[in-house]
Enzyme design. Structure first.
Site, PDB file in Angstrom:
ATOM      1  N   LEU A 135       0.839  -1.202   0.000  1.00  0.00           N
ATOM      2  CA  LEU A 135       0.000   0.000   0.000  1.00  0.00           C
ATOM      3  C   LEU A 135       0.878   1.258   0.000  1.00  0.00           C
ATOM      4  CD1 LEU A 135      -2.932   1.227   0.386  1.00  0.00           C
ATOM      5  CD2 LEU A 135      -2.448   1.210   2.829  1.00  0.00           C
ATOM      6  N   THR A 168       6.867  -5.484   3.930  1.00  0.00           N
ATOM      7  CA  THR A 168       7.294  -6.669   4.687  1.00  0.00           C
ATOM      8  C   THR A 168       7.019  -7.912   3.852  1.00  0.00           C
ATOM      9  OG1 THR A 168       6.644  -5.522   6.704  1.00  0.00           O
ATOM     10  CG2 THR A 168       7.011  -7.900   6.887  1.00  0.00           C
ATOM     11  N   ASP A 250      -7.444  -2.873   9.576  1.00  0.00           N
ATOM     12  CA  ASP A 250      -8.103  -3.024  10.886  1.00  0.00           C
ATOM     13  C   ASP A 250      -7.675  -4.348  11.530  1.00  0.00           C
ATOM     14  OD1 ASP A 250      -9.478  -0.624  10.900  1.00  0.00           O
ATOM     15  OD2 ASP A 250     -11.333  -1.466  10.088  1.00  0.00           O
ATOM     16  N   GLN A 346      17.061  -1.163  31.199  1.00  0.00           N
ATOM     17  CA  GLN A 346      17.462  -0.519  32.458  1.00  0.00           C
ATOM     18  C   GLN A 346      17.729  -1.556  33.544  1.00  0.00           C
ATOM     19  OE1 GLN A 346      17.880   2.606  32.104  1.00  0.00           O
ATOM     20  NE2 GLN A 346      18.518   3.113  34.181  1.00  0.00           N
ATOM     21  N   GLU A 373       1.750  -0.362   9.978  1.00  0.00           N
ATOM     22  CA  GLU A 373       0.303  -0.633   9.909  1.00  0.00           C
ATOM     23  C   GLU A 373      -0.513   0.480  10.570  1.00  0.00           C
ATOM     24  OE1 GLU A 373      -0.946  -4.664   9.990  1.00  0.00           O
ATOM     25  OE2 GLU A 373       1.080  -5.402   9.604  1.00  0.00           O
ATOM     26  N   GLY A 374       0.029   1.693  10.439  1.00  0.00           N
ATOM     27  CA  GLY A 374      -0.633   2.874  11.000  1.00  0.00           C
ATOM     28  C   GLY A 374       0.121   3.355  12.227  1.00  0.00           C
ATOM     29  N   THR A 375       0.612   4.595  12.165  1.00  0.00           N
ATOM     30  CA  THR A 375       1.376   5.139  13.302  1.00  0.00           C
ATOM     31  C   THR A 375       0.452   5.364  14.501  1.00  0.00           C
ATOM     32  OG1 THR A 375       0.906   7.398  12.602  1.00  0.00           O
ATOM     33  CG2 THR A 375       2.934   6.389  11.730  1.00  0.00           C
ATOM     34  N   GLU A 377      -0.097   8.108  15.856  1.00  0.00           N
ATOM     35  CA  GLU A 377      -0.881   9.328  15.589  1.00  0.00           C
ATOM     36  C   GLU A 377      -2.099   9.003  14.704  1.00  0.00           C
ATOM     37  OE1 GLU A 377       2.409   8.974  15.345  1.00  0.00           O
ATOM     38  OE2 GLU A 377       3.039  10.224  17.023  1.00  0.00           O
TER      39      GLU A 377
HETATM   40  N1  CAA Z   1     -12.786  -0.049   6.686  1.00  0.00           N
HETATM   41  C1  CAA Z   1     -13.373   0.135   5.468  1.00  0.00           C
HETATM   42  N2  CAA Z   1     -13.537   1.356   4.923  1.00  0.00           N
HETATM   43  C2  CAA Z   1     -13.100   2.406   5.621  1.00  0.00           C
HETATM   44  C3  CAA Z   1     -12.485   2.281   6.882  1.00  0.00           C
HETATM   45  C4  CAA Z   1     -12.328   0.982   7.412  1.00  0.00           C
HETATM   46  N3  CAA Z   1     -11.749   0.803   8.593  1.00  0.00           N
HETATM   47  N4  CAA Z   1     -12.174   3.515   7.337  1.00  0.00           N
HETATM   48  C5  CAA Z   1     -12.567   4.388   6.384  1.00  0.00           C
HETATM   49  N5  CAA Z   1     -13.124   3.703   5.361  1.00  0.00           N
HETATM   50  C6  CAA Z   1     -13.682   4.285   4.138  1.00  0.00           C
HETATM   51  C7  CAA Z   1     -14.654   5.366   4.468  1.00  0.00           C
HETATM   52  O1  CAA Z   1     -15.941   4.836   4.607  1.00  0.00           O
HETATM   53  C8  CAA Z   1     -14.566   6.282   3.289  1.00  0.00           C
HETATM   54  O2  CAA Z   1     -15.367   5.789   2.265  1.00  0.00           O
HETATM   55  P1  CAA Z   1     -16.614   6.635   1.698  1.00  0.00           P
HETATM   56  O3  CAA Z   1     -16.038   7.909   1.144  1.00  0.00           O
HETATM   57  O4  CAA Z   1     -17.205   5.731   0.667  1.00  0.00           O
HETATM   58  O5  CAA Z   1     -17.497   6.905   2.845  1.00  0.00           O
HETATM   59  C9  CAA Z   1     -13.141   6.130   2.817  1.00  0.00           C
HETATM   60  O6  CAA Z   1     -12.634   4.934   3.417  1.00  0.00           O
HETATM   61  C10 CAA Z   1     -12.239   7.280   3.155  1.00  0.00           C
HETATM   62  O7  CAA Z   1     -12.252   7.477   4.539  1.00  0.00           O
HETATM   63  P2  CAA Z   1     -11.480   8.712   5.162  1.00  0.00           P
HETATM   64  O8  CAA Z   1     -12.004  10.005   4.548  1.00  0.00           O
HETATM   65  O9  CAA Z   1     -11.532   8.583   6.620  1.00  0.00           O
HETATM   66  O10 CAA Z   1      -9.991   8.478   4.555  1.00  0.00           O
HETATM   67  P3  CAA Z   1      -8.669   9.284   4.697  1.00  0.00           P
HETATM   68  O11 CAA Z   1      -8.047   9.446   3.384  1.00  0.00           O
HETATM   69  O12 CAA Z   1      -8.889  10.515   5.554  1.00  0.00           O
HETATM   70  O13 CAA Z   1      -7.734   8.265   5.497  1.00  0.00           O
HETATM   71  C11 CAA Z   1      -6.818   7.153   7.401  1.00  0.00           C
HETATM   72  C12 CAA Z   1      -8.063   7.718   6.709  1.00  0.00           C
HETATM   73  C13 CAA Z   1      -7.329   6.535   8.692  1.00  0.00           C
HETATM   74  C14 CAA Z   1      -5.786   8.230   7.731  1.00  0.00           C
HETATM   75  C15 CAA Z   1      -6.191   6.079   6.491  1.00  0.00           C
HETATM   76  O14 CAA Z   1      -5.616   6.656   5.337  1.00  0.00           O
HETATM   77  C16 CAA Z   1      -5.116   5.288   7.186  1.00  0.00           C
HETATM   78  O15 CAA Z   1      -5.428   4.360   7.919  1.00  0.00           O
HETATM   79  N6  CAA Z   1      -3.830   5.623   6.970  1.00  0.00           N
HETATM   80  C17 CAA Z   1      -2.719   4.828   7.460  1.00  0.00           C
HETATM   81  C18 CAA Z   1      -2.294   3.853   6.424  1.00  0.00           C
HETATM   82  C19 CAA Z   1      -1.508   2.703   7.018  1.00  0.00           C
HETATM   83  O16 CAA Z   1      -1.847   2.172   8.056  1.00  0.00           O
HETATM   84  N7  CAA Z   1      -0.477   2.273   6.311  1.00  0.00           N
HETATM   85  C20 CAA Z   1       0.293   1.139   6.714  1.00  0.00           C
HETATM   86  C21 CAA Z   1       0.652   0.324   5.512  1.00  0.00           C
HETATM   87  S1  CAA Z   1       0.997  -1.371   5.801  1.00  0.00           S
HETATM   88  C22 CAA Z   1       2.435  -1.480   6.646  1.00  0.00           C
HETATM   89  O17 CAA Z   1       2.889  -0.570   7.223  1.00  0.00           O
HETATM   90  C23 CAA Z   1       3.126  -2.766   6.791  1.00  0.00           C
HETATM   91  C24 CAA Z   1       3.657  -3.503   5.642  1.00  0.00           C
HETATM   92  O18 CAA Z   1       4.353  -4.447   5.818  1.00  0.00           O
HETATM   93  C25 CAA Z   1       3.333  -3.193   4.275  1.00  0.00           C
END
Ligand code: CAA
Length: 393
Positions: A135, A168, A250, A346, A373-375, A377
């Site tokens: 992602l 990962t 989630d 410690q 998987e999301g900070t 914050e």
């Molecule tokens: N489940 C399903 N849909 C969801 C949801 C959820 N938990 N939360 C929001 N949505 C939907 C909303 O319903 C909305 O849809 P509609 O417009 O149709 O209503 C849409 O998503 C957008 O929601 P937001 O306006 O809240 O979205 P946003 O752009 O403001 O972002 C955020 C919200 C919480 C900041 C999100 O972008 C986020 O979680 N960011 C962090 C990303 C992340 O965790 N990245 C980690 C990557 S993986 C990793 O790190 C490990 C690896 O090994 C790869």
């Protein structure tokens, strides 16, 4: 009075006999097979593929996948029990398992077609294939919806271009769940998810990152250059990709919270053992109240974090709304892990700073739980949105 959805959740603390058996199996396997080589895994920067296969044979790699699709047919609570035990022994192995189970098999099990499950999920669930989730990008982490990777429709296929970052399992994965933008004007509603197999022409592994901790897991950059992906490898509907990503995360966040509990438990158990054997001023350091207070605080916080993890997992099992509960568990448990790791170093004193003892590894491993998987914050943002009634998930 304002309350959270999580606060209203029904929550049964009792583990079933089956869950207890899973917990025991994971505890014994992790203690016997992982713990003795955890330092070596960290030093050599690789989790042996044989261990991943063993986790497949034990059913861990497809623990919550239905038996029909090669999994163990258990639940999320069983998954977090396994995650705690594996991570108590080795956080690098824990994140290999976690990324595979919660970020690759889970979206395939929920959004995949029967044909996709037949082709990929069975192999993933048995641990014959390794999965990953792509992602994040170089210029978008927390703001995932602003991704620049593109998906262009071309007849019965899609053409993917872009770069994914911090992946990962990326270097070795047989299957990558990847997200790309098909219609930038629609922002998150233009995002599409795909399941792309290793070896697709134009799909290459780039830079391998050198990290502070979890060094046994690989973290890779992935490049997509005119990669043709048949439409039947699309996961979910066109435009549903962002929902696929957030639903997946989630669950991933509950897994990382369980990882944090496992790391914190390693800190506590190693600190306890050391405090009983190390002497200072004519007595065991465990006899000093200053040390006892640290141990008691660690134990208390770990118990609290575990309860949050179990609650979030059981809510997901029951199909209840659980975004805030997952974020709460991850926010708290990762903080607990970082604090426990600091106290562990410690308590070990100067030895805590040496690679000869596990404390410094726990200290390095714990930090990432507050980031990936999301900070923390972003977890606060998800929890606050829920309380304010702004969440749409
Ligand atoms: N489940 C399903 N849909 C969801 C949801 C959820 N938990 N939360 C929001 N949505 C939907 C909303 O319903 C909305 O849809 P509609 O417009 O149709 O209503 C849409 O998503 C957008 O929601 P937001 O306006 O809240 O979205 P946003 O752009 O403001 O972002 C955020 C919200 C919480 C900041 C999100 O972008 C986020 O979680 N960011 C962090 C990303 C992340 O965790 N990245 C980690 C990557 S993986 C990793 O790190 C490990 C690896 O090994 C790869």
């Amino acid at each position: 009075m304002a309350t959270t959805v999580a606060a209203e959740a029904k929550f049964d603390l009792t583990l079933t006999e089956e869950q207890q058996l899973v917990q025991r199996t994971a505890r014994e396997w992790s203690r016997d097979r992982l713990l003795p080589i955890a330092a070596e895994i960290d030093e050599q920067g690789a989790v042996p593929r044989a261990l991943v296969r063993e986790m497949g044979q034990l059913g861990f790699m497809g623990i919550d996948v239905p038996e029909r699709w090669g999994g163990a047919g258990l639940d999320m609570v069983s998954y977090v029990l396994v995650m705690e035990e594996v991570n108590r022994a080795c956080a690098s192995t824990g994140v290999v398992l976690g990324s595979h189970v919660s970020l690759a098999t889970a979206p395939l099990a929920r959004y995949g077609t029967d044909a996709q499950k037949e082709r990929s999920l069975i192999r993933l669930a048995k641990g014959e294939w390794l999965g990953c989730f792509a992602l994040s990008e170089p210029a978008s982490g927390s703001d995932a919806a602003s991704m620049r990777a593109t998906a262009r429709r071309d007849g019965e296929a899609w053409v993917l271009n872009g770069t994914k970052n911090f992946i990962t399992n990326g270097a070795f994965a047989d299957l990558t769940v990847v997200f790309a933008q098909a219609d930038p004007e629609k922002r998150h509603k233009g995002i599409v998810a795909f399941a792309v197999e290793k070896g697709a022409p134009g799909f290459t592994v780039g830079k391998l990152e050198k990290k502070l901790g979890i060094r046994g897991s690989d973290t890779a950059q992935l490049h997509f250059t005119d990669v043709r992906v048949p439409d039947d490898q699309r996961l979910g509907a066109v435009g549903e990709g962002f929902a696929v990503a957030l639903w997946t995360l989630d669950g991933g966040r509950i897994g990382i919270a369980a990882q944090a509990v496992g790391i914190a438990r390693a800190c506590l158990e190693d600190s306890l053992a050391y405090a009983k054997e190390r002497h200072a001023f004519g007595q065991r350091i465990a006899d000093f109240q200053a040390i006892q207070a640290k141990l008691a605080d660690m134990a208390t916080e770990i118990d609290a974090a575990r309860l949050l993890v179990w609650r979030a997992a059981s809510m997901r099992d029951r199909g209840e709304r659980h975004s805030a509960a997952a974020a709460t568990a991850k926010l708290f448990a990762s903080d607990v892990a970082v604090r426990a790791a600091r106290e562990c170093v410690q308590i070990f004193g100067g030895y805590g700073y040496l690679q000869d003892y596990p404390a410094e590894r726990h200290y390095r491993d714990a930090k990432i739980t507050e980031i990936y998987e999301g900070t923390s914050e972003i977890m606060q943002l998800v929890i606050a949105k829920e309380m304010l009634g702004d969440a749409s998930a």
